[in-house]
Design a protein around this motif. Structure first.
Motif, PDB file in Angstrom:
ATOM      1  N   ILE A 280       0.810  -1.100   0.040  1.00  0.00           N
ATOM      2  CA  ILE A 280      -0.091   0.024  -0.086  1.00  0.00           C
ATOM      3  C   ILE A 280       0.878   1.352  -0.063  1.00  0.00           C
ATOM      4  O   ILE A 280       0.502   2.237  -0.779  1.00  0.00           O
ATOM      5  N   LEU A 284       0.433   4.250  -2.659  1.00  0.00           N
ATOM      6  CA  LEU A 284      -0.013   5.490  -2.504  1.00  0.00           C
ATOM      7  C   LEU A 284       1.201   6.574  -2.797  1.00  0.00           C
ATOM      8  O   LEU A 284       0.767   7.854  -3.241  1.00  0.00           O
ATOM      9  N   GLN A 285       2.289   6.310  -2.466  1.00  0.00           N
ATOM     10  CA  GLN A 285       3.409   7.097  -3.071  1.00  0.00           C
ATOM     11  C   GLN A 285       3.300   7.490  -4.574  1.00  0.00           C
ATOM     12  O   GLN A 285       3.701   8.687  -5.002  1.00  0.00           O
ATOM     13  N   MET A 303      -0.083  12.560   2.523  1.00  0.00           N
ATOM     14  CA  MET A 303      -0.173  10.951   2.917  1.00  0.00           C
ATOM     15  C   MET A 303       0.186  10.515   3.999  1.00  0.00           C
ATOM     16  O   MET A 303       1.179  10.977   4.516  1.00  0.00           O
ATOM     17  N   TYR A 320      -4.315   0.769  -8.422  1.00  0.00           N
ATOM     18  CA  TYR A 320      -3.752   2.136  -8.756  1.00  0.00           C
ATOM     19  C   TYR A 320      -4.765   3.054  -9.625  1.00  0.00           C
ATOM     20  O   TYR A 320      -4.938   4.025  -9.324  1.00  0.00           O
ATOM     21  N   ILE A 323      -7.354   4.192  -6.865  1.00  0.00           N
ATOM     22  CA  ILE A 323      -7.097   5.048  -6.030  1.00  0.00           C
ATOM     23  C   ILE A 323      -6.695   6.257  -6.908  1.00  0.00           C
ATOM     24  O   ILE A 323      -7.020   7.607  -6.142  1.00  0.00           O
ATOM     25  N   SER A 324      -6.019   6.279  -7.818  1.00  0.00           N
ATOM     26  CA  SER A 324      -5.846   7.616  -8.607  1.00  0.00           C
ATOM     27  C   SER A 324      -6.925   8.297  -9.029  1.00  0.00           C
ATOM     28  O   SER A 324      -6.969   9.623  -9.179  1.00  0.00           O
ATOM     29  N   ALA A 327      -7.877  10.417  -6.109  1.00  0.00           N
ATOM     30  CA  ALA A 327      -7.303  11.568  -6.023  1.00  0.00           C
ATOM     31  C   ALA A 327      -7.421  12.663  -7.071  1.00  0.00           C
ATOM     32  O   ALA A 327      -7.426  13.643  -6.670  1.00  0.00           O
ATOM     33  N   LEU A 342      -4.292  11.441   1.648  1.00  0.00           N
ATOM     34  CA  LEU A 342      -4.533  10.069   1.483  1.00  0.00           C
ATOM     35  C   LEU A 342      -4.120   9.421   2.723  1.00  0.00           C
ATOM     36  O   LEU A 342      -2.810   9.403   3.014  1.00  0.00           O
ATOM     37  N   CYS A 344      -4.090   5.759   5.200  1.00  0.00           N
ATOM     38  CA  CYS A 344      -4.156   4.319   5.200  1.00  0.00           C
ATOM     39  C   CYS A 344      -4.131   3.750   6.577  1.00  0.00           C
ATOM     40  O   CYS A 344      -3.312   4.060   7.328  1.00  0.00           O
ATOM     41  N   ILE A 353      -8.356   2.594   2.890  1.00  0.00           N
ATOM     42  CA  ILE A 353      -7.666   3.772   2.346  1.00  0.00           C
ATOM     43  C   ILE A 353      -8.662   4.917   2.346  1.00  0.00           C
ATOM     44  O   ILE A 353      -9.692   4.661   1.414  1.00  0.00           O
ATOM     45  N   ILE A 355      -9.434   8.890   0.966  1.00  0.00           N
ATOM     46  CA  ILE A 355      -8.985  10.124  -0.099  1.00  0.00           C
ATOM     47  C   ILE A 355      -9.864  11.106   0.507  1.00  0.00           C
ATOM     48  O   ILE A 355     -11.035  10.949   0.174  1.00  0.00           O
TER      49      ILE A 355
END
Length: 429
Positions: A280, A284-285, A303, A320, A323-324, A327, A342, A344, A353, A355
């Motif tokens: 994760i 997220l990074q 984050m 990805y 989540i992207s 965001a 973000l 977690c 997770i 956002i």
């Protein structure tokens, strides 16, 4: 005091006085009282005998004639019998009406005992499942042996409806649902949803085909536009604005085609995603890094990992994308200067997770429909951001494929929070 009892008491008093008078005249008061009392008792027993005969015959017809207490009793029994007859008739009519209604229904209906023994079914169930008279009293799992149905019907808490092929015709799809009634009895319903599934498949095929077909002309258009823009100094000045707008709209169409292709693949792919381990923190990074590149205004993206090492099972690319999407939505649909975080964390069974942003927020009436395809809260603002209206639909399907859910919390003027709940990897002992 009831009228019959009053009449009976008056009768006993008058008979007693009469017997006393006769006994006094004859000089045999005790003998007269005993004889008269015996005769009265025999008369009373005759009423009782006739009443028993009437009851033994099913209380049919009028009750035997009687007066006093016995008259009241026979009248009461007669009225009670009439009420019972009316109640039976009403139940028979209701039962007949229910039988006619269930016989007219196209959906199969069955009743099972708490032990899953088949008690009753309507004609539609007989046609859909091939039931026969000899199946009555049999366990339903001896009749429908599909392991998925056995797991469904034997579950302690009846699960949501499940789709299975028909045992009579595997090309047909049935939707089984169940509910409890009475003391643990079960009503089982089988609905033929073949047409709905065929229509859904046609829709998916159409979306998949049209999205793929769009790509070729869009690629050609993009190529010519790029060539024209590279040589814009040789074109009239009025063409620059037109070329820029054409380029923007072509990019929107490309994004729409790509999203349609991805959503179509998610919907049509019934196989679970690869069960590889997804870190994760790494995920997220990358999302934060890419989101910062998208920012054209002064958004603050942060984050936070509550725990150092959190993992889920699934496909990195799909997670990805989900989540992207969330965001980038938080960035595009809010003004500059908004904080997007973000976060977690985990529970005993889930990785969560979140956002969140402190932007415009969403009216609660829109939240139940946000994950529908092309649903827009504000058409003017959504159009200006260039969104396709498919982002949250993609997020929902990605999470569903990974056994997760999407939860949305929002307050107008205070911001929104999109929570992705994903199951923790099971630990093999």
């Amino acid at each position: 005091m009831h009228r019959g009892l009053q009449a009976e008491i008056r009768r006993i008093v008058l008979i007693t006085l009469l017997l006393l008078f006769i006994g006094f005249m004859l000089g045999e008061i005790l003998f007269t009282l005993l004889a008269g009392g015996s005769i009265y008792m025999l008369w009373t027993f005759s009423h009782i005998a006739r009443l028993y005969d009437w009851l033994d015959q099913g209380a049919n017809g009028l009750p035997p004639d009687a007066s006093g207490v016995w008259g009241d009793m026979t009248d009461y029994l007669y009225r009670m019998q009439q009420r019972n007859d009316r109640a039976k008739q009403s139940r028979r009519q209701l039962s007949e009406r229910v039988r006619n209604i269930t016989s007219a229904l196209p959906d199969g209906i069955m009743t099972l005992t708490p032990d899953r023994v088949l008690e009753w079914w309507n004609p539609a169930a007989e046609a859909l499942l091939g039931l026969e008279k000899g199946d009555r009293g049999q366990s339903i799992i001896n009749i429908l042996r599909d392991p998925r149905f056995v797991a469904f019907i034997q579950h302690n808490e009846l699960p949501p409806p499940t789709e299975l092929p028909s045992p009579e015709d595997p090309s047909r799809t049935l939707l089984f649902s169940a509910a409890e009634f009475g003391d643990g009895n079960i009503i089982l319903m089988a609905q033929d949803i073949t047409r709905l599934r065929n229509l859904e498949q046609m829709r998916q095929d159409f979306v998949a085909n049209i999205s793929h077909e769009l790509r070729t002309p869009l690629t050609v258009l993009s190529g010519y536009l790029e060539t024209l823009q590279d040589n814009s100094d040789q074109l009239p000045g009025t063409w620059k604005k037109a070329l820029n707008q054409m380029d923007q709209q072509t990019e929107r169409l490309n994004a729409l085609a790509n999203d349609l292709v991805m959503l179509s693949q998610l919907e049509s792919n019934r196989k679970p995603p690869p069960r590889s381990t997804v870190d994760i923190a790494t995920l997220l990074q990358q999302v934060v890094q890419d989101a910062r590149m998208v920012c054209t205004e002064n958004h603050h993206i942060s984050m936070e990992l509550v725990e150092e090492k959190l993992e889920v099972r699934g496909e990195y690319k799909e997670l990805y994308s989900a989540i992207s999407n969330l965001a980038i939505n938080a960035i595009k649909h809010n003004p500059g200067g908004v904080d997007v975080s973000l976060t977690c964390r985990s529970t005993e069974n889930e990785v969560i997770i979140e956002i969140c942003d402190d932007g415009y927020g969403i009216d609660p009436k829109h939240i139940p429909r946000l994950t529908e395809r092309f649903y827009r809260v504000d058409n003017s603002r959504a159009s200006s951001t260039g969104g396709t209206g498919l982002g949250l639909a993609i997020v929902k399907h990605v999470l569903m494929r990974h056994g997760g859910t999407l939860q949305i919390r929002s307050t107008l003027g205070k911001g929104s929070c999109f929570c992705c709940h994903l199951p923790k990897p099971t630990v093999v002992a």
